[in-house]
Structures are given as C-alpha cells and as structure tokens.
Design a protein around this motif. Structure first.
Motif, PDB file in Angstrom:
ATOM      1  N   VAL A   8       4.961   5.053  14.998  1.00 58.11           N
ATOM      2  CA  VAL A   8       4.621   5.902  14.550  1.00 58.11           C
ATOM      3  C   VAL A   8       5.625   6.693  15.733  1.00 58.11           C
ATOM      4  O   VAL A   8       4.860   6.875  17.211  1.00 58.11           O
ATOM      5  CB  VAL A   8       3.641   6.665  13.987  1.00 58.11           C
ATOM      6  CG1 VAL A   8       4.161   7.985  13.565  1.00 58.11           C
ATOM      7  CG2 VAL A   8       3.030   6.342  13.304  1.00 58.11           C
ATOM      8  N   VAL A   9       6.608   7.186  15.992  1.00 60.73           N
ATOM      9  CA  VAL A   9       6.902   8.445  17.087  1.00 60.73           C
ATOM     10  C   VAL A   9       7.477   9.715  16.054  1.00 60.73           C
ATOM     11  O   VAL A   9       7.717   9.850  14.765  1.00 60.73           O
ATOM     12  CB  VAL A   9       8.758   7.311  17.391  1.00 60.73           C
ATOM     13  CG1 VAL A   9       8.434   6.425  17.915  1.00 60.73           C
ATOM     14  CG2 VAL A   9       9.358   7.256  16.288  1.00 60.73           C
ATOM     15  N   MET A  10       8.107  10.427  16.907  1.00 62.63           N
ATOM     16  CA  MET A  10       8.774  11.641  16.685  1.00 62.63           C
ATOM     17  C   MET A  10       9.671  12.162  17.509  1.00 62.63           C
ATOM     18  O   MET A  10       9.757  11.492  19.311  1.00 62.63           O
ATOM     19  CB  MET A  10       7.622  12.580  17.160  1.00 62.63           C
ATOM     20  CG  MET A  10       6.636  13.062  15.463  1.00 62.63           C
ATOM     21  SD  MET A  10       5.218  14.592  15.859  1.00 62.63           S
ATOM     22  CE  MET A  10       6.467  15.492  16.009  1.00 62.63           C
ATOM     23  N   LEU A  11      10.811  12.812  17.194  1.00 65.71           N
ATOM     24  CA  LEU A  11      11.365  13.284  18.473  1.00 65.71           C
ATOM     25  C   LEU A  11      11.412  14.304  19.696  1.00 65.71           C
ATOM     26  O   LEU A  11      10.022  14.822  19.025  1.00 65.71           O
ATOM     27  CB  LEU A  11      12.489  14.397  17.225  1.00 65.71           C
ATOM     28  CG  LEU A  11      13.599  13.231  16.891  1.00 65.71           C
ATOM     29  CD1 LEU A  11      14.560  14.459  15.965  1.00 65.71           C
ATOM     30  CD2 LEU A  11      14.673  12.145  17.548  1.00 65.71           C
ATOM     31  N   THR A  19       8.584   6.794  11.125  1.00 65.52           N
ATOM     32  CA  THR A  19       7.909   5.435  11.287  1.00 65.52           C
ATOM     33  C   THR A  19       9.090   4.313  11.874  1.00 65.52           C
ATOM     34  O   THR A  19      10.436   4.741  11.225  1.00 65.52           O
ATOM     35  CB  THR A  19       7.548   4.832  10.259  1.00 65.52           C
ATOM     36  OG1 THR A  19       6.657   5.334   9.777  1.00 65.52           O
ATOM     37  CG2 THR A  19       6.629   3.165  10.024  1.00 65.52           C
ATOM     38  N   VAL A  20       9.093   3.486  12.787  1.00 62.67           N
ATOM     39  CA  VAL A  20       9.466   2.075  13.508  1.00 62.67           C
ATOM     40  C   VAL A  20      10.667   1.510  12.586  1.00 62.67           C
ATOM     41  O   VAL A  20       8.859   0.586  12.130  1.00 62.67           O
ATOM     42  CB  VAL A  20       9.408   1.663  14.626  1.00 62.67           C
ATOM     43  CG1 VAL A  20      10.353   0.984  15.103  1.00 62.67           C
ATOM     44  CG2 VAL A  20       9.532   3.194  15.861  1.00 62.67           C
ATOM     45  N   CYS A  30      14.973   4.073  12.207  1.00 67.38           N
ATOM     46  CA  CYS A  30      13.288   4.789  11.617  1.00 67.38           C
ATOM     47  C   CYS A  30      13.720   5.329  10.393  1.00 67.38           C
ATOM     48  O   CYS A  30      14.577   5.377  10.289  1.00 67.38           O
ATOM     49  CB  CYS A  30      13.455   6.469  12.384  1.00 67.38           C
ATOM     50  SG  CYS A  30      13.585   6.380  14.186  1.00 67.38           S
ATOM     51  N   LEU A  31      12.208   5.360   9.968  1.00 61.83           N
ATOM     52  CA  LEU A  31      12.314   6.305   8.171  1.00 61.83           C
ATOM     53  C   LEU A  31      11.978   6.777   8.302  1.00 61.83           C
ATOM     54  O   LEU A  31       9.986   7.070   8.834  1.00 61.83           O
ATOM     55  CB  LEU A  31      11.537   4.647   7.758  1.00 61.83           C
ATOM     56  CG  LEU A  31      11.962   3.045   8.048  1.00 61.83           C
ATOM     57  CD1 LEU A  31      11.556   2.094   6.792  1.00 61.83           C
ATOM     58  CD2 LEU A  31      13.694   3.566   6.840  1.00 61.83           C
ATOM     59  N   LEU A  39      13.500   9.054   0.563  1.00 61.75           N
ATOM     60  CA  LEU A  39      13.018   7.921   1.282  1.00 61.75           C
ATOM     61  C   LEU A  39      14.171   8.690   2.632  1.00 61.75           C
ATOM     62  O   LEU A  39      15.171   8.369   1.562  1.00 61.75           O
ATOM     63  CB  LEU A  39      12.894   6.367   1.703  1.00 61.75           C
ATOM     64  CG  LEU A  39      12.511   5.635   2.532  1.00 61.75           C
ATOM     65  CD1 LEU A  39      11.309   6.031   3.513  1.00 61.75           C
ATOM     66  CD2 LEU A  39      12.726   4.473   1.950  1.00 61.75           C
ATOM     67  N   PHE A  40      14.610   8.839   3.741  1.00 60.65           N
ATOM     68  CA  PHE A  40      15.734   9.374   4.664  1.00 60.65           C
ATOM     69  C   PHE A  40      14.959   7.930   5.542  1.00 60.65           C
ATOM     70  O   PHE A  40      14.561   7.422   6.013  1.00 60.65           O
ATOM     71  CB  PHE A  40      15.216   9.933   5.035  1.00 60.65           C
ATOM     72  CG  PHE A  40      15.789  11.236   4.525  1.00 60.65           C
ATOM     73  CD1 PHE A  40      16.851  11.507   4.043  1.00 60.65           C
ATOM     74  CD2 PHE A  40      14.221  11.580   4.160  1.00 60.65           C
ATOM     75  CE1 PHE A  40      17.263  12.983   3.386  1.00 60.65           C
ATOM     76  CE2 PHE A  40      14.751  12.803   3.133  1.00 60.65           C
ATOM     77  CZ  PHE A  40      15.954  12.981   2.083  1.00 60.65           C
TER      78      PHE A  40
END
Length: 70
Positions: A8-11, A19-20, A30-31, A39-40
């Motif tokens: 899990v990441v953030m800008l 989510t990676v 990323c999703l 869903l992006f």
C-alpha cells in the motif's frame, strides 16, 4: 524503497491509499477504489510514492477483550 504487488502506497503529496499491482523498474501500476466504487488504475513514477505502514490487524485488541471476559 522496494515495492511489490500488494503493498500500500500514497502519493507523497497526499491523497488516498493506493494498492501496488505491478512494479516495472521506476514505474508502479497502482489500483484504488473511487468514492462511488469505481476501480481506477494508473502507472505512477516510483519517485512520487511513499509506502504506507501497515496497521496491525487488531489481534491484540481481541486478546485484550478475551482477558476482560475471564
């Protein structure tokens, strides 16, 4: 920073958790779910992301509750 699928990441500039899905060199696919359930997916540069610390899954809280019942 080494990322793998499922992390899990953030800008770095903020925003919601992402989510990676895949890592290719310095690009990360990323999703994330939008506010209306859409869903992006977006490929972002690794330099723009920061890994989010995973929270504990609450097992410790459950253990404390069990102790209270005794």
């Amino acid at each position: 920073m080494e990322l793998k699928a499922g992390d899990v990441v953030m800008l770095k500039s903020g925003g919601q958790p992402l989510t990676v899905a895949e890592v290719k060199e310095n690009d990360v696919l990323c999703l994330w779910m939008g506010m209306e359930g859409d869903l992006f997916r977006e490929t972002l540069p690794l330099a723009a992301l920061v890994q989010v610390e995973e929270e504990e899954n609450g097992e410790d809280d459950e253990d404390e509750d069990e102790d209270d019942e005794e």
